[in-house]
Structure formats: structure tokens, C-alpha cells
Design a protein around this motif. Structure first.
Motif, mmCIF file in Angstrom:
data_model
loop_
_atom_site.group_PDB
_atom_site.id
_atom_site.type_symbol
_atom_site.label_atom_id
_atom_site.label_comp_id
_atom_site.label_asym_id
_atom_site.label_seq_id
_atom_site.Cartn_x
_atom_site.Cartn_y
_atom_site.Cartn_z
ATOM 1 N N MET A 13 0.935 -0.991 -0.418
ATOM 2 C CA MET A 13 0.004 -0.051 0.015
ATOM 3 C C MET A 13 1.046 1.403 0.610
ATOM 4 N N GLY A 14 2.165 0.694 0.144
ATOM 5 C CA GLY A 14 3.434 2.587 -0.170
ATOM 6 C C GLY A 14 3.234 2.806 1.369
ATOM 7 N N MET A 15 3.557 2.156 2.366
ATOM 8 C CA MET A 15 4.263 2.487 3.804
ATOM 9 C C MET A 15 5.187 1.999 3.475
ATOM 10 N N SER A 16 6.397 3.548 4.272
ATOM 11 C CA SER A 16 7.307 3.040 4.685
ATOM 12 C C SER A 16 7.618 1.937 4.891
ATOM 13 N N MET A 17 9.081 1.236 4.984
ATOM 14 C CA MET A 17 9.464 0.185 5.132
ATOM 15 C C MET A 17 9.987 0.272 6.674
ATOM 16 N N TYR A 18 10.324 1.555 7.224
ATOM 17 C CA TYR A 18 10.584 1.235 8.481
ATOM 18 C C TYR A 18 9.359 0.760 9.655
ATOM 19 N N SER A 19 7.840 1.948 8.911
ATOM 20 C CA SER A 19 6.766 1.779 9.466
ATOM 21 C C SER A 19 5.852 0.817 9.625
ATOM 22 N N CYS A 20 6.685 -0.302 8.816
ATOM 23 C CA CYS A 20 6.216 -1.683 8.457
ATOM 24 C C CYS A 20 6.955 -2.646 9.067
ATOM 25 N N LEU A 21 7.927 -2.334 9.240
ATOM 26 C CA LEU A 21 8.723 -2.792 10.137
ATOM 27 C C LEU A 21 8.328 -3.199 11.920
ATOM 28 N N GLY A 22 7.890 -1.220 11.748
ATOM 29 C CA GLY A 22 7.782 -1.534 13.678
ATOM 30 C C GLY A 22 6.601 -2.181 13.915
ATOM 31 N N VAL A 23 5.160 -1.939 12.484
ATOM 32 C CA VAL A 23 4.007 -2.687 12.894
ATOM 33 C C VAL A 23 4.111 -4.072 13.133
ATOM 34 N N ALA A 24 4.618 -4.474 12.577
ATOM 35 C CA ALA A 24 5.227 -5.972 12.674
ATOM 36 C C ALA A 24 5.877 -6.076 13.954
ATOM 37 N N VAL A 25 6.694 -5.892 13.956
ATOM 38 C CA VAL A 25 7.420 -6.142 15.198
ATOM 39 C C VAL A 25 6.012 -5.500 16.780
ATOM 40 N N VAL A 26 5.455 -4.661 16.460
ATOM 41 C CA VAL A 26 4.766 -4.912 17.382
ATOM 42 C C VAL A 26 3.813 -5.588 17.673
ATOM 43 N N LEU A 27 2.813 -6.100 16.307
ATOM 44 C CA LEU A 27 2.269 -7.537 16.234
ATOM 45 C C LEU A 27 3.283 -8.477 16.744
ATOM 46 N N GLY A 28 3.572 -8.891 15.915
ATOM 47 C CA GLY A 28 4.509 -9.888 16.486
ATOM 48 C C GLY A 28 5.150 -10.584 17.954
ATOM 49 N N ILE A 29 5.546 -8.871 18.962
ATOM 50 C CA ILE A 29 5.470 -9.276 20.228
ATOM 51 C C ILE A 29 4.316 -9.191 20.801
ATOM 52 N N ALA A 30 3.122 -8.947 20.750
ATOM 53 C CA ALA A 30 1.743 -8.824 21.212
ATOM 54 C C ALA A 30 1.875 -10.455 21.308
ATOM 55 N N ASP A 31 1.591 -10.594 20.518
ATOM 56 C CA ASP A 31 1.252 -12.154 19.440
ATOM 57 C C ASP A 31 2.079 -13.100 20.818
ATOM 58 N N PHE A 32 3.316 -13.267 20.656
ATOM 59 C CA PHE A 32 3.994 -13.743 21.483
ATOM 60 C C PHE A 32 3.271 -13.859 22.893
ATOM 61 N N ILE A 33 2.861 -12.084 23.730
ATOM 62 C CA ILE A 33 2.952 -12.511 25.192
ATOM 63 C C ILE A 33 1.522 -13.058 25.038
ATOM 64 N N VAL A 34 0.600 -12.245 24.198
ATOM 65 C CA VAL A 34 -0.528 -12.608 24.586
ATOM 66 C C VAL A 34 -1.331 -14.633 24.272
ATOM 67 N N VAL A 35 -0.451 -15.030 23.476
ATOM 68 C CA VAL A 35 -0.016 -16.584 23.757
ATOM 69 C C VAL A 35 0.282 -17.003 24.512
ATOM 70 N N PHE A 36 1.837 -16.670 25.076
ATOM 71 C CA PHE A 36 1.882 -17.574 25.974
ATOM 72 C C PHE A 36 1.391 -17.273 26.799
ATOM 73 N N HIS A 37 0.589 -16.195 27.432
ATOM 74 C CA HIS A 37 -0.165 -15.968 28.724
ATOM 75 C C HIS A 37 -1.426 -17.212 28.514
ATOM 76 N N LEU A 38 -2.012 -16.977 27.299
ATOM 77 C CA LEU A 38 -3.374 -17.595 27.467
ATOM 78 C C LEU A 38 -2.913 -19.142 28.308
ATOM 79 N N SER A 39 -1.442 -19.456 27.590
ATOM 80 C CA SER A 39 -0.772 -20.862 27.698
ATOM 81 C C SER A 39 -1.032 -21.516 29.363
#
Length: 105
Positions: A44-70
Motif C-alpha cells: 500500500m506504500g507505507m515506508s519500510m520502517y513503519s511496516c517493520l515497526g508495526v510487524a514487530v509490535v504485532l509479533g511481540i503482542a502475539d507472543f505475549i498473548v499466546v504465552f499468557h493464554l497457555s
């Protein structure tokens, strides 16, 4: 004398780095969705660094939520909790016809 090793993993849930059973799939699905979100943002044209930042935040949130549920619910606890929400609080019967039908059959 032949020695046979005993498989001590029988009837135990699959476990990987502390994640048990279906939570491994939840983590994989979350990381897959993170990758898709990164690709969509980049196309969609977002800058590489903003895409990377969003991906890192989503990945970390996914890890935290899944480990908490487990850790909170264990192997089958989350499925039991979701199933419990579908059980009605009470059953109300306003007619005696159902009981008469039981007697007839």
C-alpha cells in the motif's frame, strides 16, 4: 541383554518451549497474519520502517498473548471456557406438552 528405552511422552500433550497443544497453532497463525499485515502495508506504500515497526509490535503482542493464554488456561482450559459460555443459565419450559409426549412414547 537387550535394553529397550521407554517412551515417556505417551499421553502427554505436544509441547514446544512452554506452549502446549493448540497454542502452538495459535502462535503460528498470529505470526502468519503479522507477515500478511506487513506485506499489505508495504504494497500500500507505507515506508519500510513503519511496516517493520508495526510487524514487530504485532509479533511481540502475539507472543505475549499466546504465552499468557497457555500459562493461564493450560492444555484444554481455553476450550472449556469458550464452551461454558454457550451453556444456558437455565431452561424454561412454559408448557407441559413435552412431558405428555414423553409419556405417550
Amino acid at each position: 541383554m537387550i535394553k529397550y528405552s521407554i517412551n515417556r511422552g505417551i499421553n502427554k500433550p505436544m509441547e514446544f518451549k512452554g506452549l502446549k497443544a493448540q497454542y502452538i497453532g495459535y502462535l503460528a497463525a498470529g505470526l502468519g497474519l503479522t507477515l500478511i499485515a506487513f506485506a499489505i502495508g508495504y504494497v500500500m506504500g507505507m515506508s519500510m520502517y513503519s511496516c517493520l515497526g508495526v510487524a514487530v509490535v504485532l509479533g511481540i503482542a502475539d507472543f505475549i498473548v499466546v504465552f499468557h493464554l497457555s500459562a493461564t488456561y493450560g492444555e484444554h482450559g481455553l476450550m472449556k471456557k469458550m464452551a461454558q459460555k454457550q451453556v444456558p443459565g437455565c431452561v424454561i419450559i412454559r408448557s407441559r406438552k413435552i412431558f405428555y409426549n414423553l409419556i405417550k412414547s
